[in-house]
Structures are given as C-alpha cells and as structure tokens.
Design a protein around this motif. Sequence first.
Motif, PDB file in Angstrom:
ATOM      1  N   ALA A  39       0.911  -1.160  -0.148  1.00 42.79           N
ATOM      2  CA  ALA A  39      -0.199   0.047  -0.057  1.00 42.79           C
ATOM      3  C   ALA A  39       0.971   1.316  -0.027  1.00 42.79           C
ATOM      4  O   ALA A  39       0.490   2.497  -0.919  1.00 42.79           O
ATOM      5  N   PRO A  40       1.966   1.300   0.678  1.00 45.91           N
ATOM      6  CA  PRO A  40       2.789   2.786   0.756  1.00 45.91           C
ATOM      7  C   PRO A  40       3.033   2.913  -0.680  1.00 45.91           C
ATOM      8  O   PRO A  40       3.556   4.210  -0.912  1.00 45.91           O
ATOM      9  N   THR A  41       3.260   2.071  -1.608  1.00 46.17           N
ATOM     10  CA  THR A  41       3.738   2.515  -3.113  1.00 46.17           C
ATOM     11  C   THR A  41       2.458   2.685  -3.884  1.00 46.17           C
ATOM     12  O   THR A  41       2.716   2.681  -5.157  1.00 46.17           O
ATOM     13  N   GLY A  42       1.155   2.691  -3.121  1.00 40.50           N
ATOM     14  CA  GLY A  42       0.165   2.797  -4.275  1.00 40.50           C
ATOM     15  C   GLY A  42      -0.186   1.619  -5.051  1.00 40.50           C
ATOM     16  O   GLY A  42      -0.750   1.787  -5.994  1.00 40.50           O
ATOM     17  N   LEU A  62      -2.263   7.715  -3.333  1.00 35.98           N
ATOM     18  CA  LEU A  62      -2.882   6.570  -2.483  1.00 35.98           C
ATOM     19  C   LEU A  62      -1.875   6.132  -1.621  1.00 35.98           C
ATOM     20  O   LEU A  62      -1.838   5.868  -0.263  1.00 35.98           O
ATOM     21  N   GLY A  63      -0.521   6.144  -2.226  1.00 37.13           N
ATOM     22  CA  GLY A  63       0.563   5.747  -1.167  1.00 37.13           C
ATOM     23  C   GLY A  63       0.779   6.656  -0.146  1.00 37.13           C
ATOM     24  O   GLY A  63       1.079   6.175   0.840  1.00 37.13           O
ATOM     25  N   LEU A  64       0.866   8.123  -0.461  1.00 32.24           N
ATOM     26  CA  LEU A  64       1.118   9.193   0.324  1.00 32.24           C
ATOM     27  C   LEU A  64       0.194   9.176   1.607  1.00 32.24           C
ATOM     28  O   LEU A  64       0.413   9.299   2.619  1.00 32.24           O
ATOM     29  N   ALA A  65      -1.201   9.064   1.148  1.00 34.80           N
ATOM     30  CA  ALA A  65      -2.375   8.725   2.143  1.00 34.80           C
ATOM     31  C   ALA A  65      -1.878   7.627   3.014  1.00 34.80           C
ATOM     32  O   ALA A  65      -2.087   7.756   4.417  1.00 34.80           O
ATOM     33  N   VAL A  66      -1.643   6.411   2.555  1.00 34.41           N
ATOM     34  CA  VAL A  66      -1.229   5.291   3.340  1.00 34.41           C
ATOM     35  C   VAL A  66       0.012   5.788   4.426  1.00 34.41           C
ATOM     36  O   VAL A  66      -0.115   5.413   5.653  1.00 34.41           O
ATOM     37  N   THR A  67       0.770   6.277   3.763  1.00 35.74           N
ATOM     38  CA  THR A  67       2.164   6.603   4.637  1.00 35.74           C
ATOM     39  C   THR A  67       1.927   7.632   5.804  1.00 35.74           C
ATOM     40  O   THR A  67       2.110   7.385   6.912  1.00 35.74           O
ATOM     41  N   VAL A  68       1.108   8.572   5.536  1.00 28.84           N
ATOM     42  CA  VAL A  68       0.745   9.505   6.508  1.00 28.84           C
ATOM     43  C   VAL A  68      -0.342   8.995   7.471  1.00 28.84           C
ATOM     44  O   VAL A  68      -0.214   9.462   8.607  1.00 28.84           O
ATOM     45  N   GLY A  69      -1.337   8.229   6.858  1.00 24.23           N
ATOM     46  CA  GLY A  69      -2.424   7.762   7.615  1.00 24.23           C
ATOM     47  C   GLY A  69      -1.687   6.825   8.755  1.00 24.23           C
ATOM     48  O   GLY A  69      -2.347   6.452   9.962  1.00 24.23           O
ATOM     49  N   THR A  70      -0.738   6.014   8.406  1.00 22.56           N
ATOM     50  CA  THR A  70      -0.154   4.920   9.418  1.00 22.56           C
ATOM     51  C   THR A  70       0.970   5.508  10.330  1.00 22.56           C
ATOM     52  O   THR A  70       1.498   4.758  11.164  1.00 22.56           O
TER      53      THR A  70
END
Length: 509
Positions: free
Chosen positions: A306-309, A377-385
Amino acid sequence: MPHNPIARWFPDVSRSLTQPVATAPIRSGDAAGWWRRTWVRPRIQAWVLAGLFFAAYCAISVRRHQRFQSTGYDLGIFEQAIRAYAHGGLPITPLKGPGFDLLGDHFHPLLVVFAPFYRLFPTPLTLLVGQAALTAVAVVPLVLWAHRVRGPKVSAWVGLSFGASWGLAEMIHFDFHEVCLAVPLLAFALAAAGQQRWRAAALWGLPLLLVKEDLGLTLAVLGGYIAWRGPKRLGWSLAVAGVLGSALEMLVILPSINSGGSFDYWNEISSGSTVAVPGHHLSLLSTALHFFWPPTKYLTVLMLLAPTGFLALRSPLALLLLPTLGWRFISANPSYFGTSEHYSAVLMPIVFAAAVEAMDRDRERLGRRRLRQHCALGLAVTVGTLPLHPLVELVEPSTWTTPARVQVAARIMALIPDGATVAATNRLAPQLTDRATVTLICQQTPPPPEPPQWVLFDSTDPTKFPCPMPQIAAEVAADQSSGRYRLVTRQDGITLLRLATPDRQSRAG
C-alpha cells in the motif's frame, strides 16, 4: 580517460557524485526559486532526504537507549559480538550463553564492518548511529533513480515514503539488527538492476550472502531477473551463488558452529510429518494451510504494497519479496508474519524499487494522471499509518524527557566496576555491555562456570524475558536469602546484589 574503478563498478554512485545536472534558468525573485534550486537537483534532494531521516532515526533509537528502553535481546547481544570483533576475537556473546559464538545463530560476518568504529567509540550508541546511517543512505539510490525516471516531484515522494515506511521505522525502534546492512545493499543493487547496470547490481547484491543466511535466496531471485532482462551468464551465475550460498550456510556452516550441531531456526517452521527437513518433518498439507492463515499475513502483504500505491505489483522486481515472505509465512512464530520488529525492513527497498521500475517500464500506460493517483494513495497510506508506527515518537513529549527512575538506575549501575561479571534483567543489560560481561538472570543452561559477581534486577521490566518476572524475582530472592549474595541497594524496584566472599558465605551459613 583515467581509470576510475568507482565509475566502472558502481556507476550509479559515481554519477551521483560527479555528473552535473542541467536545470532550467531561474529568475531572481521567483517565489519558487528556492524550491527549484533545491529539489530540481537530484543529488541535493537525495542527500537532504537521507540526512533528515538519519537525524530522525538517530533521535528515536538513541533516545530509547538513553531512556532504558533498549534490551539485552538484541542490542546487548550484537554489542557483545561487535565488541569481540573490535578486539580481534570471535563474536562470543555471553547473553546467548557461556562461550556462545553468534555465528552459530545467524550467519552475519559482515557485522565486522562496525568493529573499527566501535574500537574508536566503544558504546552501544555506535551500533545505533551506524544502523541509522546505513538505513538512511538507502534513500539515495532510489531517489536518484526515480528523479531520472519521473522527475523531482515523484522522486521526493519516493524518498519521503520510503524513509518513513513502517518496515524501516520498526527496525529502528527495536534496537539493532544485522539486516540494517541489507537495506542499502538491496537499494543500490535494485536501482542498478532497474537501470540495466547489471554488473553493479551483481556486485551490490553479492554481500547479502554475508548479512544473513536466508538472503541468498533473495539474491537468487535477483539473479533470475538479471538473466531474464540482461546478460544470462551473469544472472544465472548470481542465482546459483545465492542458492548454494544459503544452502551452505544453513546446512554446513551454521550447524558446524552452533553448540547444538544444527541450524536452530528449523524449529521455527510449523511442524507436521511428511517432508524431510534436517532434523524435522513437515507436512505438505499443513504447511500449505498454515501459509495462508492466520489473516494477519494478508494484512502484512497489504501493508507492504500500500505505501507504493500498489505500483510495486506492476513490476517483476516484486518477486524478490517471495523468499523472505515465504519462510516467514510458513513459520509458527507470530512475530515473523506480523508487522512488528525488524522482519520487514529488507522488504521496503524491494517494494519501492519495484514501484520505480514500474513507473519506468509502464511509462505509456501509466500516464501522469494515473501516476498521481497511485502516488496520492501511497502518500495517504504513509501519512495515515504514521501515528501507528515508531516515527510518531519524534513528536511525543515523553521522548525528550528522562524519567527520574532512569537517573536512579544509572546511579545504582555506577556502583558496578568496569570488567565485572553481571547477571541483569533484559532492559538493564545493554546499559552495561560496553564495560562488563553481562548475562541475563535465570537464563544460563548450563550455568556459567563461575557465578556472576553482581546481580542487577528491575522488578518493573515489562519484557518478561527470558523467563517470567515471578521466576526471576524468586531466583533473586533465593540468592539473597541463601547468603550467596548480599544486598547492596534497592531503590524504585531496582535491586543490586553482590556476590558474597567465602568468609561471609560461611558466616551466613
């Protein structure tokens, strides 16, 4: 042209240091001038990001150690090994047992590269700072490659997302491990392979055989990729070297050094009854079922991609994930197939290299708009986690304060002279390994030939390792009540005992 071995064997490094980069003219007074001067230049972007993450990693790991949150398992163990290397000896680690050679546990002789630095700075902080530097420098080849492929905005996303990835953060958070050496080796090897610098990729990849015994299988998949996309002889040679290297290490070298005469980690494979493994049997059916259960394994795969979208799924480089995920998922140890500790650190450079390779190879199908969607998407996962993973400690006030209890413990430990032998609880052990011979309380089987001169016990140690706290407390109480040890001090749940002299022992008897 004069011969330049760096340019010949490692062109990606040489270019990052010497190649000028053309930039668009910038007007004086342009509001975006600072941004463009900084981030349009790939070398500046790469090394600035590496420097920022180096500072962040150092802050987390060093402050944890200073706040007595590091542990004998594993920081103390690795410091004992590197301390032995630094003085020209074998990596004997008393924390693992009397005379235990750590090369019989995992095959990681490349740890010797820390020895000269430890000889100059004999402290566990040398290991933590070295690990931070190695992990941070892995940002550089991925950023340079992404910049060459898609420009400064995408390369900034790759660098920030990779550096802040949960797999690296978990490794930094949990003490020190040999796999920190594999992170930059994989990053440089895969960046070279993705840009068809085949010889450099092979040379960066070969030292993986000296980092840990299972990484030869990852090297073998890299060799298969090179054979498919590049020179077949080089690729297949690398693949054979990887397979034979891992087999030699697991079946010959480790058993020959290990005191039990076997590779200890066969025991971590879920057991069954049909397929022969040295010393064990494994059922094909039970193994197949265990590979897909429990559902935690699906979460781990999701968290990796997910971090790579999910761009990594578009690249054959993602196949390098399979050897590590394979042995982890057939294990019965829940730590291996979850997202905690250091086990996913070697996978982070693979998924981000796969993402960059996909951007390059699928340039026509992966237009700007679709690429932005993947990156968002990847950025959202990184920031969200981020709040769920250790980097959040950088903004927590408790990270930057030292509890009074730590100061009490430090004063008590100052009573122990340099060169003493000490049995300690897990979190106090690495505070002494740089100046004493340290073991863990209630661990030694068989016991050491001579009892430790000091016993240091923390009743609040939450790790409950290597045995339950009531058992540790009972052993300490028995040592004191028998007269074998006498009480030196007890404050805030920390007890220091000293071995009684023969005269005192006879009077106590």
